[in-house]
Enzyme design. Structure first.
Site, PDB file in Angstrom:
ATOM      1  N   CYS A 245      44.364  39.273  40.632  1.00 42.01           N
ATOM      2  CA  CYS A 245      43.535  38.409  41.471  1.00 42.01           C
ATOM      3  C   CYS A 245      44.252  37.120  41.904  1.00 42.01           C
ATOM      4  CB  CYS A 245      42.222  38.101  40.746  1.00 42.01           C
ATOM      5  SG  CYS A 245      40.881  37.520  41.829  1.00 42.01           S
TER       6      CYS A 245
ATOM      7  N   LYS B 233      47.188  37.896  32.957  1.00 41.82           N
ATOM      8  CA  LYS B 233      47.017  37.041  34.127  1.00 41.82           C
ATOM      9  C   LYS B 233      47.753  35.723  33.881  1.00 41.82           C
ATOM     10  CE  LYS B 233      43.380  35.489  37.321  1.00 41.82           C
ATOM     11  NZ  LYS B 233      41.912  35.487  37.558  1.00 41.82           N
TER      12      LYS B 233
ATOM     13  N   GLU C  97      39.442  43.784  38.338  1.00 40.78           N
ATOM     14  CA  GLU C  97      39.575  42.756  37.312  1.00 40.78           C
ATOM     15  C   GLU C  97      38.265  42.596  36.531  1.00 40.78           C
ATOM     16  OE1 GLU C  97      40.742  37.983  37.067  1.00 40.78           O
ATOM     17  OE2 GLU C  97      39.836  38.810  38.879  1.00 40.78           O
TER      18      GLU C  97
END
Length: 305
Positions: free
Chosen positions: A169, A135, A60
């Site tokens: 993440c 995300k 990331e």
């Protein structure tokens, strides 16, 4: 930029059964210009490509390495300035994916789309196509310091080596997202990550194991290592791993391979997708199919005790 994917049942059969995954523990070191970034990426791809994996994953926001030669006095402005490198970043990885004939999960890169700052993961195909996954859940840092914007849609991608998904993440800490993509047949969930301390790392790592068990799916995770003289990027704790369900056909501890924490290296493992198909039917437990949907659709009873 992104092609819609048609739904399939969760037990669809992937084209190739044995798949090799390479997860890059990318070292954030200060650089002087774009050329130094490109040279490091090419070096890493050469090291990974020699092992002939089908998938290579970067961490990331590893492109924040570019901030080391940018003006970061106004961090919010600086992060948005990274979008100026988006075209060069995508061109580089399109070239590398075609050169090596493999899929590359190019970590994630701060990207401005329709005026919004998104933390966007890019998937590059061997044919030169580009797909994206934003995300969904932002950390406090991303919301408060970067003033970023969350993504709105979760995708799965049909590849020549199985159906995959990318959860960036923090997103792996939300079981509902992983269940959504696995109910659409995901064989592998890729988790590019960036964590600054050991607590954050273990939150992500433990959740990767949980998602692999809950959904009888492989999960590949990796993170940034090293440090930069940039606010919020001075510390990193990272360790790549390829994680399996916990049952007899798989690794005893649910870990097919893992790296040495906080070292620049590449973690590589082969996974057998046919074992997922069998395990989802004949496993010791079959949580992907045992979910009682009717119960989940009812309200929780509140009892005064």
């Amino acid at each position: 930029m992104t092609t819609p994917i048609q739904s399939k049942s969760p037990d669809h059969k992937p084209v190739q059964q044995t798949v090799r995954i390479a997860a890059v523990q990318y070292l954030l070191r200060s650089i002087k210009d774009w050329d130094e970034f490109e040279n490091q990426v090419r070096f890493v791809m050469k090291a990974a490509g020699d092992y002939k994996p089908q998938f290579v994953m970067f961490p990331e926001i590893f492109t924040t390495q570019l901030l080391s030669f940018m003006d970061t006095n106004d961090l919010r402005k600086a992060v948005r300035g990274l979008d100026e490198f988006t075209e060069r970043y995508t061109q580089l990885f399109v070239e590398l994916a075609k050169q090596w004939g493999m899929y590359i999960i190019g970590g994630s890169h701060p990207t401005i789309t329709d005026g919004k700052l998104l933390n966007t993961a890019y998937l590059f195909s061997p044919e030169g196509q580009i797909f994206t996954q934003d995300k969904i859940h932002l950390t406090r840092w991303e919301k408060e310091k970067w003033q970023g914007d969350p993504g709105q849609h979760v995708r799965v991608f049909d590849t020549a080596y199985g159906r995959i998904s990318i959860l960036i993440c923090y997103d792996i800490e939300f079981p509902e997202l992983a269940r959504m993509v696995c109910e659409q047949g995901a064989d592998i969930i890729f988790v590019p990550s960036c964590t600054d301390d050991k607590q954050g790392f273990w939150r992500v790592r433990y959740c990767c194991h949980a998602r692999a068990i809950e959904n009888q799916v492989y999960v590949a995770v990796t993170g940034t290592v090293g440090n930069l003289t940039v606010e919020g990027l001075g510390l990193h704790f990272g360790q790549g791993a390829i994680i399996t369900p916990s049952d007899f056909p798989f690794a005893r501890d649910g870990v097919a391979a893992e790296g040495v924490p906080n070292m620049e290296q590449i973690v590589i493992a082969d996974v057998d997708l046919s074992k997922l198909v069998s395990n989802r039917i004949n496993g010791t437990t079959i949580p992907l199919y045992d979910k009682r949907v009717s119960v989940y659709e009812t309200d929780v009873e509140v009892i005064q005790a």
